[in-house]
Motif scaffolding. Structure first.
Motif, short mmCIF file in Angstrom:
data_model
loop_
_atom_site.label_atom_id
_atom_site.label_comp_id
_atom_site.label_asym_id
_atom_site.label_seq_id
_atom_site.Cartn_x
_atom_site.Cartn_y
_atom_site.Cartn_z
N VAL A 115 -19.88 -32.88 0.47
CA VAL A 115 -19.73 -34.15 0.76
C VAL A 115 -18.64 -34.42 1.42
O VAL A 115 -17.58 -34.06 0.91
CB VAL A 115 -19.98 -35.11 -0.73
CG1 VAL A 115 -19.94 -36.45 -0.26
CG2 VAL A 115 -21.29 -34.72 -1.44
N ASN A 116 -18.64 -35.41 2.51
CA ASN A 116 -17.58 -35.51 3.41
C ASN A 116 -17.72 -37.03 3.56
O ASN A 116 -18.35 -37.58 4.24
CB ASN A 116 -17.64 -34.87 4.42
CG ASN A 116 -17.91 -33.41 4.56
OD1 ASN A 116 -17.11 -32.62 3.79
ND2 ASN A 116 -18.54 -32.78 5.62
N ALA A 117 -16.55 -37.60 2.72
CA ALA A 117 -16.62 -39.19 2.81
C ALA A 117 -15.20 -39.77 3.14
O ALA A 117 -14.14 -39.09 2.76
CB ALA A 117 -16.88 -39.79 1.33
N THR A 118 -15.19 -40.35 4.36
CA THR A 118 -13.89 -41.00 4.77
C THR A 118 -14.04 -42.63 4.58
O THR A 118 -14.92 -43.10 5.37
CB THR A 118 -13.72 -40.65 5.99
OG1 THR A 118 -13.69 -38.97 6.07
CG2 THR A 118 -12.20 -41.20 6.65
N ILE A 162 -20.04 -41.32 5.39
CA ILE A 162 -20.38 -40.65 4.33
C ILE A 162 -21.39 -39.49 4.99
O ILE A 162 -22.27 -39.86 5.41
CB ILE A 162 -20.94 -41.16 3.18
CG1 ILE A 162 -21.51 -40.04 2.26
CG2 ILE A 162 -22.00 -42.27 3.52
CD1 ILE A 162 -20.44 -39.74 1.40
N PHE A 163 -21.05 -38.23 4.89
CA PHE A 163 -22.05 -37.08 5.35
C PHE A 163 -22.20 -35.97 4.40
O PHE A 163 -21.18 -35.66 3.82
CB PHE A 163 -21.60 -36.59 6.89
CG PHE A 163 -21.85 -37.59 8.05
CD1 PHE A 163 -22.97 -37.37 8.86
CD2 PHE A 163 -20.96 -38.85 8.21
CE1 PHE A 163 -23.35 -38.34 9.79
CE2 PHE A 163 -21.26 -39.51 9.46
CZ PHE A 163 -22.55 -39.11 9.89
N ILE A 164 -23.34 -35.42 4.28
CA ILE A 164 -23.48 -34.28 3.54
C ILE A 164 -23.85 -33.05 4.42
O ILE A 164 -24.35 -33.16 5.23
CB ILE A 164 -24.52 -34.45 2.51
CG1 ILE A 164 -25.83 -34.64 3.08
CG2 ILE A 164 -24.01 -35.65 1.59
CD1 ILE A 164 -26.92 -34.56 1.91
N LYS A 165 -23.56 -31.80 3.64
CA LYS A 165 -24.16 -30.73 4.33
C LYS A 165 -25.22 -30.09 3.22
O LYS A 165 -24.62 -29.96 1.98
CB LYS A 165 -23.14 -29.77 4.70
CG LYS A 165 -23.47 -28.33 4.93
CD LYS A 165 -24.34 -28.13 6.03
CE LYS A 165 -24.55 -26.69 6.58
NZ LYS A 165 -25.75 -26.11 5.54
N ALA A 166 -26.37 -29.81 3.62
CA ALA A 166 -27.42 -29.48 2.84
C ALA A 166 -27.17 -27.81 2.54
O ALA A 166 -27.09 -27.24 3.43
CB ALA A 166 -28.63 -29.79 3.07
N ALA A 167 -27.19 -27.67 1.19
CA ALA A 167 -26.93 -26.02 0.77
C ALA A 167 -28.20 -25.42 0.99
O ALA A 167 -28.37 -24.23 1.26
CB ALA A 167 -26.35 -25.92 -0.41
N THR A 178 -31.95 -34.48 -5.04
CA THR A 178 -30.57 -33.99 -5.63
C THR A 178 -29.45 -35.07 -5.36
O THR A 178 -29.61 -35.64 -4.35
CB THR A 178 -30.35 -32.55 -4.93
OG1 THR A 178 -29.45 -32.09 -5.65
CG2 THR A 178 -30.17 -32.64 -3.64
N GLU A 179 -28.60 -34.84 -6.23
CA GLU A 179 -27.37 -35.94 -5.93
C GLU A 179 -26.06 -35.34 -6.41
O GLU A 179 -26.09 -34.14 -6.91
CB GLU A 179 -27.53 -37.11 -6.78
CG GLU A 179 -27.66 -36.71 -8.40
CD GLU A 179 -27.83 -37.84 -9.19
OE1 GLU A 179 -27.30 -37.89 -10.29
OE2 GLU A 179 -28.52 -38.97 -8.79
N GLN A 180 -24.81 -35.85 -5.83
CA GLN A 180 -23.68 -35.27 -6.06
C GLN A 180 -22.63 -36.62 -6.27
O GLN A 180 -22.79 -37.26 -5.19
CB GLN A 180 -23.28 -34.29 -5.11
CG GLN A 180 -21.98 -33.55 -5.44
CD GLN A 180 -21.88 -32.28 -4.40
OE1 GLN A 180 -22.69 -31.55 -4.30
NE2 GLN A 180 -20.57 -32.19 -3.99
N ASN A 181 -21.83 -36.43 -7.01
CA ASN A 181 -20.88 -37.50 -7.04
C ASN A 181 -19.72 -37.15 -6.15
O ASN A 181 -19.20 -36.05 -5.78
CB ASN A 181 -20.07 -37.65 -8.66
CG ASN A 181 -21.24 -37.90 -9.37
OD1 ASN A 181 -22.08 -38.65 -9.17
ND2 ASN A 181 -21.17 -37.62 -10.79
N PHE A 182 -18.92 -38.32 -5.82
CA PHE A 182 -17.62 -38.16 -4.91
C PHE A 182 -17.25 -39.34 -5.23
O PHE A 182 -17.49 -40.56 -5.68
CB PHE A 182 -18.25 -38.12 -3.28
CG PHE A 182 -18.47 -39.39 -2.86
CD1 PHE A 182 -17.87 -40.25 -2.31
CD2 PHE A 182 -19.93 -39.68 -3.00
CE1 PHE A 182 -18.51 -41.49 -1.84
CE2 PHE A 182 -20.70 -40.71 -2.54
CZ PHE A 182 -19.93 -41.68 -1.89
N GLU A 183 -15.71 -39.29 -5.06
CA GLU A 183 -14.53 -40.21 -5.05
C GLU A 183 -14.33 -40.98 -4.21
O GLU A 183 -14.20 -40.53 -2.94
CB GLU A 183 -13.38 -39.79 -6.02
CG GLU A 183 -13.52 -39.11 -7.21
CD GLU A 183 -14.05 -39.92 -8.29
OE1 GLU A 183 -13.50 -41.20 -8.31
OE2 GLU A 183 -14.95 -39.53 -9.24
#
Length: 219
Positions: A33-36, A54-59, A125-130
């Motif tokens: 997860v790439n968040a700026t 906010i951008f994600i890279k799917a595995a 699917t989900e993932q947390n980020f700060e």
């Protein structure tokens, strides 16, 4: 699905691209997860506009990414991304949004957010980020941060890495990278980039989780 060229708004994608890995899996899975958090000044006298990139890279197979959602459980906020932007960098594909605004165009609250995506089979699917807003960039009642405060070091000191984007007269990017003294010498700048029309200085922190963009300057 919309496809976009790489722009300076996606700096976190470029920074984290070397960390990404991919695998073949039948279930949807988020790799990174790439968040700026962006603070953008349009003019020298106006307050900044704040938004989240906010951008994600799917595995898993990135062709399965259909819709995305960002949530802030603490305040029960949700952002739906029905047509994720698609960005290609370093042979990887990223999905997300370059501009998510807080409700009412207010400022983002710090805390734990969740990003999720669903595939064409509606599996999720989900993932947390700060998100960690810059303390020195907080506006106060009756007073707001201006770009000159960033230039003087009064605000935005957490973002110590100075970068620049150079545009031609039509607004197309010519260069994006480290700032150099060449940008203070118009003659030298035009010798290297004859079609240059403007540039924009920005500052980022060490982990690229926050960025401050100063107003564009004409050459």
């Amino acid at each position: 699905m919309k496809t976009y060229k790489i722009t300076f708004l996606l700096i976190s994608v470029l920074f984290f691209s070397f960390l990404n890995t991919s695998c073949s899996d039948s279930s949807p899975l988020i790799g990174t997860v790439n968040a700026t958090l962006i603070y953008n000044f349009e003019t020298e006298t106006s307050p900044y506009e704040q938004y989240l990139s906010i951008f994600i890279k799917a595995a898993s197979d990135d062709r399965r990414v259909d819709k995305m959602k960002v949530t802030f459980p603490e305040m029960d906020y949700e952002w739906f991304i029905d047509e994720p932007e698609q960005v290609k960098a370093a042979k990887n594909v990223y999905f997300g949004s370059s501009k998510l605004f807080f409700p009412g165009k207010g400022c983002f609250e710090g805390g734990t957010y969740t990003v999720s995506f669903s595939d064409l089979a509606s599996r999720e699917t989900e993932q947390n980020f700060e998100v960690k807003p810059l303390e020195s960039m907080k506006n106060t009642d009756g007073k707001f941060v201006r770009s000159r405060d960033v230039v003087s070091g009064k605000a935005g000191s957490e973002c110590s890495l100075k970068r620049v984007i150079l545009f031609d007269k039509d607004g197309k990017e010519l260069y994006c990278g480290l700032y150099s003294f060449m940008f203070e010498n118009k003659t030298e700048l035009l010798e290297n980039f004859p079609t240059a029309g403007s540039y924009q200085i920005y500052f980022v922190n060490r982990d690229y989780s926050c960025a401050i963009f100063l107003p564009k300057q004409k050459i």
